[in-house]
Design an enzyme around this catalytic site. Structure first.
Site, PDB file in Angstrom:
ATOM      1  N   SER A   1       0.828  -1.215   0.000  1.00  0.00           N
ATOM      2  CA  SER A   1       0.000   0.000   0.000  1.00  0.00           C
ATOM      3  C   SER A   1       0.857   1.258   0.000  1.00  0.00           C
ATOM      4  O   SER A   1       0.333   2.363  -0.014  1.00  0.00           O
ATOM      5  CB  SER A   1      -0.953  -0.009   1.204  1.00  0.00           C
ATOM      6  OG  SER A   1      -0.247  -0.234   2.400  1.00  0.00           O
TER       7      SER A   1
ATOM      8  N   ASN B   1      -2.158  -2.587  13.195  1.00  0.00           N
ATOM      9  CA  ASN B   1      -3.628  -2.491  13.150  1.00  0.00           C
ATOM     10  C   ASN B   1      -4.155  -1.258  13.888  1.00  0.00           C
ATOM     11  O   ASN B   1      -5.008  -0.541  13.370  1.00  0.00           O
ATOM     12  CB  ASN B   1      -4.265  -3.760  13.723  1.00  0.00           C
ATOM     13  CG  ASN B   1      -3.865  -4.996  12.937  1.00  0.00           C
ATOM     14  OD1 ASN B   1      -3.274  -4.873  11.857  1.00  0.00           O
ATOM     15  ND2 ASN B   1      -4.165  -6.162  13.463  1.00  0.00           N
TER      16      ASN B   1
ATOM     17  N   THR C   1     -41.407  24.798  -9.589  1.00  0.00           N
ATOM     18  CA  THR C   1     -41.630  23.463  -9.043  1.00  0.00           C
ATOM     19  C   THR C   1     -41.874  22.594 -10.276  1.00  0.00           C
ATOM     20  O   THR C   1     -42.442  23.068 -11.269  1.00  0.00           O
ATOM     21  CB  THR C   1     -42.853  23.408  -8.095  1.00  0.00           C
ATOM     22  OG1 THR C   1     -44.029  23.732  -8.830  1.00  0.00           O
ATOM     23  CG2 THR C   1     -42.705  24.390  -6.932  1.00  0.00           C
ATOM     24  N   HIS C   2     -41.395  21.365 -10.218  1.00  0.00           N
ATOM     25  CA  HIS C   2     -41.469  20.475 -11.390  1.00  0.00           C
ATOM     26  C   HIS C   2     -40.777  21.088 -12.617  1.00  0.00           C
ATOM     27  O   HIS C   2     -41.128  20.764 -13.743  1.00  0.00           O
ATOM     28  CB  HIS C   2     -42.917  20.131 -11.762  1.00  0.00           C
ATOM     29  CG  HIS C   2     -43.778  19.768 -10.598  1.00  0.00           C
ATOM     30  ND1 HIS C   2     -43.941  18.476 -10.168  1.00  0.00           N
ATOM     31  CD2 HIS C   2     -44.508  20.539  -9.753  1.00  0.00           C
ATOM     32  CE1 HIS C   2     -44.748  18.465  -9.112  1.00  0.00           C
ATOM     33  NE2 HIS C   2     -45.097  19.703  -8.831  1.00  0.00           N
TER      34      HIS C   2
ATOM     35  N   SER D   1     -15.469  25.041 -27.490  1.00  0.00           N
ATOM     36  CA  SER D   1     -15.576  23.751 -28.170  1.00  0.00           C
ATOM     37  C   SER D   1     -14.444  23.668 -29.181  1.00  0.00           C
ATOM     38  O   SER D   1     -14.015  24.673 -29.743  1.00  0.00           O
ATOM     39  CB  SER D   1     -16.927  23.669 -28.876  1.00  0.00           C
ATOM     40  OG  SER D   1     -16.853  22.786 -29.974  1.00  0.00           O
TER      41      SER D   1
ATOM     42  N   LYS E   1     -19.435  28.203 -29.249  1.00  0.00           N
ATOM     43  CA  LYS E   1     -19.777  27.596 -27.953  1.00  0.00           C
ATOM     44  C   LYS E   1     -18.972  28.146 -26.785  1.00  0.00           C
ATOM     45  O   LYS E   1     -17.795  28.467 -26.895  1.00  0.00           O
ATOM     46  CB  LYS E   1     -19.550  26.078 -27.992  1.00  0.00           C
ATOM     47  CG  LYS E   1     -20.413  25.329 -28.951  1.00  0.00           C
ATOM     48  CD  LYS E   1     -21.769  24.904 -28.418  1.00  0.00           C
ATOM     49  CE  LYS E   1     -21.781  24.156 -27.126  1.00  0.00           C
ATOM     50  NZ  LYS E   1     -21.575  22.729 -27.288  1.00  0.00           N
TER      51      LYS E   1
ATOM     52  N   ASN F   1     -18.808  26.601 -22.916  1.00  0.00           N
ATOM     53  CA  ASN F   1     -19.369  25.472 -22.167  1.00  0.00           C
ATOM     54  C   ASN F   1     -19.197  25.609 -20.658  1.00  0.00           C
ATOM     55  O   ASN F   1     -18.138  26.048 -20.192  1.00  0.00           O
ATOM     56  CB  ASN F   1     -18.713  24.174 -22.630  1.00  0.00           C
ATOM     57  CG  ASN F   1     -19.053  23.855 -24.069  1.00  0.00           C
ATOM     58  OD1 ASN F   1     -20.131  24.208 -24.559  1.00  0.00           O
ATOM     59  ND2 ASN F   1     -18.130  23.215 -24.766  1.00  0.00           N
TER      60      ASN F   1
ATOM     61  N   GLU G   1     -20.464  21.119 -14.819  1.00  0.00           N
ATOM     62  CA  GLU G   1     -20.668  19.767 -15.372  1.00  0.00           C
ATOM     63  C   GLU G   1     -19.734  18.759 -14.705  1.00  0.00           C
ATOM     64  O   GLU G   1     -20.136  17.639 -14.377  1.00  0.00           O
ATOM     65  CB  GLU G   1     -20.421  19.770 -16.883  1.00  0.00           C
ATOM     66  CG  GLU G   1     -21.515  20.461 -17.675  1.00  0.00           C
ATOM     67  CD  GLU G   1     -21.177  20.519 -19.150  1.00  0.00           C
ATOM     68  OE1 GLU G   1     -21.872  19.872 -19.933  1.00  0.00           O
ATOM     69  OE2 GLU G   1     -20.205  21.210 -19.530  1.00  0.00           O
TER      70      GLU G   1
ATOM     71  N   TYR H   1      -9.285  -6.891  12.852  1.00  0.00           N
ATOM     72  CA  TYR H   1      -8.676  -6.320  11.649  1.00  0.00           C
ATOM     73  C   TYR H   1      -8.669  -7.350  10.519  1.00  0.00           C
ATOM     74  O   TYR H   1      -8.413  -8.534  10.734  1.00  0.00           O
ATOM     75  CB  TYR H   1      -7.230  -5.863  11.922  1.00  0.00           C
ATOM     76  CG  TYR H   1      -6.550  -5.346  10.664  1.00  0.00           C
ATOM     77  CD1 TYR H   1      -6.684  -4.025  10.264  1.00  0.00           C
ATOM     78  CD2 TYR H   1      -5.831  -6.212   9.832  1.00  0.00           C
ATOM     79  CE1 TYR H   1      -6.110  -3.561   9.087  1.00  0.00           C
ATOM     80  CE2 TYR H   1      -5.258  -5.758   8.649  1.00  0.00           C
ATOM     81  CZ  TYR H   1      -5.400  -4.431   8.283  1.00  0.00           C
ATOM     82  OH  TYR H   1      -4.839  -3.981   7.125  1.00  0.00           O
TER      83      TYR H   1
ATOM     84  N   GLN I   1      -7.328  -2.241   4.060  1.00  0.00           N
ATOM     85  CA  GLN I   1      -6.353  -1.470   3.287  1.00  0.00           C
ATOM     86  C   GLN I   1      -7.046  -0.718   2.142  1.00  0.00           C
ATOM     87  O   GLN I   1      -6.554   0.309   1.688  1.00  0.00           O
ATOM     88  CB  GLN I   1      -5.267  -2.401   2.740  1.00  0.00           C
ATOM     89  CG  GLN I   1      -4.140  -1.697   2.039  1.00  0.00           C
ATOM     90  CD  GLN I   1      -2.904  -2.564   1.925  1.00  0.00           C
ATOM     91  OE1 GLN I   1      -2.209  -2.821   2.898  1.00  0.00           O
ATOM     92  NE2 GLN I   1      -2.626  -3.048   0.721  1.00  0.00           N
TER      93      GLN I   1
ATOM     94  N   LYS J   1      -8.314   3.330   2.204  1.00  0.00           N
ATOM     95  CA  LYS J   1      -7.521   4.551   2.043  1.00  0.00           C
ATOM     96  C   LYS J   1      -7.749   5.259   0.715  1.00  0.00           C
ATOM     97  O   LYS J   1      -8.072   6.451   0.674  1.00  0.00           O
ATOM     98  CB  LYS J   1      -6.038   4.241   2.236  1.00  0.00           C
ATOM     99  CG  LYS J   1      -5.664   4.236   3.684  1.00  0.00           C
ATOM    100  CD  LYS J   1      -4.457   3.391   3.966  1.00  0.00           C
ATOM    101  CE  LYS J   1      -4.698   2.516   5.170  1.00  0.00           C
ATOM    102  NZ  LYS J   1      -5.661   1.419   4.993  1.00  0.00           N
TER     103      LYS J   1
END
Ligand code: ARG
Length: 476
Positions: A40, A127, A172-173, A294, A300, A302, A307, A334, A339, A342
């Site tokens: 690790s 541990n 709403t909606h 773009s 464009k 963006n 996003e 343990y 492991q 992490k």
């Protein structure tokens, strides 16, 4: 022996690489592929500062408890500080043969101090050590996330402060519902962020408990003092049960769940910004510093930042699911499965911090609202229809009856392609005699918003009060 296995050198003592860290019962080194699979160090080197802090507290405690002499304890601490300095100078670079950060530190300490270095691991195990390191690390990161949430809130508050009088359609909606104050809309996200801070503060108390001294699973006959190391490391308490201490990963799940909610909040705001930046809404413009073009379409611009934030939810929620699944079948105490915690936690923390920072920057300098567009939006829809009903209610008409009457009016106006405010007074009075010429004022969007004076509502004074309180809360 497998053809690509390393030479079968008997190993002895901790100096022979990770395999050599094990007892003399081992006669052969690890298969190289298994060595890689098992290691690790490639990621848990992240825990080096915490491993050193934990080891220093442990060494000092061993000295105070008379397990080693005070002089020996000091030399152990000096050796550990030397490793810290080497890491800072870039000269401490353990390879795969070290297995993990804990062995890497111990091995280097023995190189530096000789036989004395071999005393450090008295009365502890990897541990309880790894659990200690991870909690110390996460405790610090929770504080970083809290600070990042504060910055995000400040950015929201700054926008809200400049838009205390700006109106925006409320939905709403995703259908136009009623106009609201833009500051009110933004302050809703401040409330979410505050809950995130509360949740993190609450779970931090359960992160901040020391497993150190639980040793492998059962405690230790060595006369250690768990409360000494806990206090030195700033833990608020120690685990009551040594088995629980080394096998508890609830804190990792709780944290990932809280981080997932942070991401949910950021993602919902992202979705709104993306919609608002579209030509269809055109409620905001994106600054060049926070938007991209773009490669093909020259026109464009963006909204990559929101996003990406929205998209990165996937990995954070995935890690939450991964942790739950990793833990659910494990017997006490343990198991090496741990492991796997992490990389999940590291990625959850990194992603959450990155997203909070990106969204704060977006609010600070990436989006500007277009009040003229927002104003035009609320002035040209039927989102004041409820207020017509409320107008009649104020004149004694039962709400359900008023609601039906206004529905009829809206239907007529829609059929004629005009707005409510364009209907002449006779038409209103034909529907109900209680209508008077003040109806035009009552359905003006600004008046519609101002009238919602109920506590927590979008009325301007209510919003100003929310703003004041949110700012005061951040300062306290
Ligand atoms: N690298 C291990 C982990 O991340 C450290 C603890 C290993 N303990 C053990 N008994 N093998 O969990």
């Amino acid at each position: 022996m497998a053809p690509d296995a390393p030479e079968s050198t008997p190993v002895s003592g901790v100096t022979g690489g990770a395999a050599g860290s094990w007892s003399n019962r081992f006669e052969q080194g690890l298969h190289p592929a298994i060595e890689r699979f098992n290691a690790s160090i490639g990621f848990d080197i992240e825990l080096l500062p915490q491993d050193l802090d934990g080891s220093i507290a442990h060494a000092r405690m061993l000295g105070r408890c008379g397990v080693v002499s005070l002089g020996e304890a000091e030399r152990l601490v000096e050796g550990l500080e030397t490793i810290r300095a080497e890491a800072a100078a870039g000269t401490f670079n353990p390879g795969i043969e070290a297995e993990d950060v804990h062995f890497a530190v111990e091995r280097r300490l023995i190189e530096l101090l000789g036989p004395l270095g071999k005393k450090l691991h008295t009365g502890r195990s990897r541990n309880d050590q790894v659990g200690t390191d991870l909690r110390l690390w996460l405790r610090e990161k929770i504080d970083c996330i809290d600070a990042a949430l504060v910055r995000f809130e400040r950015a929201l508050l700054a926008q809200a402060g400049t838009h205390g009088e700006t109106l925006i359609p409320g939905y709403t909606h995703l259908q136009r519902a009623q106009p609201v104050c833009l500051a009110h809309h933004l302050l809703a996200y401040v409330e979410m962020a505050e809950r995130d801070r509360q949740r993190l503060g609450d779970l931090r108390r359960r992160v901040n408990i020391s497993p150190l001294g639980a040793a492998a699973l059962a405690g230790t006959p060595v006369p250690i003092d768990r409360r000494d190391t806990a206090a030195a490391l700033g833990f608020e308490a120690i685990y009551t049960n040594s088995l629980d201490a080394v096998s508890d990963r609830d804190f990792a799940v709780e944290f990932s769940a809280a981080a997932s909610l942070v991401m949910v909040h950021l993602s919902r705001l992202s979705e709104e910004v993306i919609l608002w930046a579209s030509e269809e809404f055109a409620f905001v413009t994106l600054s060049d510093r926070c938007a991209t073009g773009s490669s093909l379409m020259p026109q464009k611009k963006n909204p990559d930042v929101p996003e990406l934030v929205r998209g990165k939810c996937g990995r954070v929620f995935g890690h939450l699911q991964g942790l739950l699944t990793m833990i659910k079948g494990l017997p006490l105490a343990y198991n090496k499965d741990f492991q796997e915690d992490k990389e999940a936690l590291f990625d959850v923390v990194r992603t959450t911090l990155d997203c909070l920072e990106a969204m704060a920057i977006l609010l600070e300098e990436g989006v500007s609202f277009r009040p003229e567009r927002l104003e035009a939006a609320v002035a040209t829809d039927f989102s004041n229809a409820t207020d017509v009903a409320d107008y009649l209610v104020a004149k004694g008409v039962p709400f359900r009856e008023a609601y039906q009457l206004v529905g009829g009016l809206v239907k007529e106006a829609l059929a004629e392609g005009i707005l409510l405010r364009a209907l002449p007074l006779e038409r209103w009075q034909h529907v109900h005699p209680a209508f008077e010429s003040d109806i035009y004022e009552a359905i003006h969007p600004r008046q519609v918003v101002a009238a919602r004076r109920s506590e927590g509502g979008t009325g301007f004074e209510q919003v100003a009060e929310q703003l004041r309180r949110a700012a005061a809360r951040l300062e306290s």
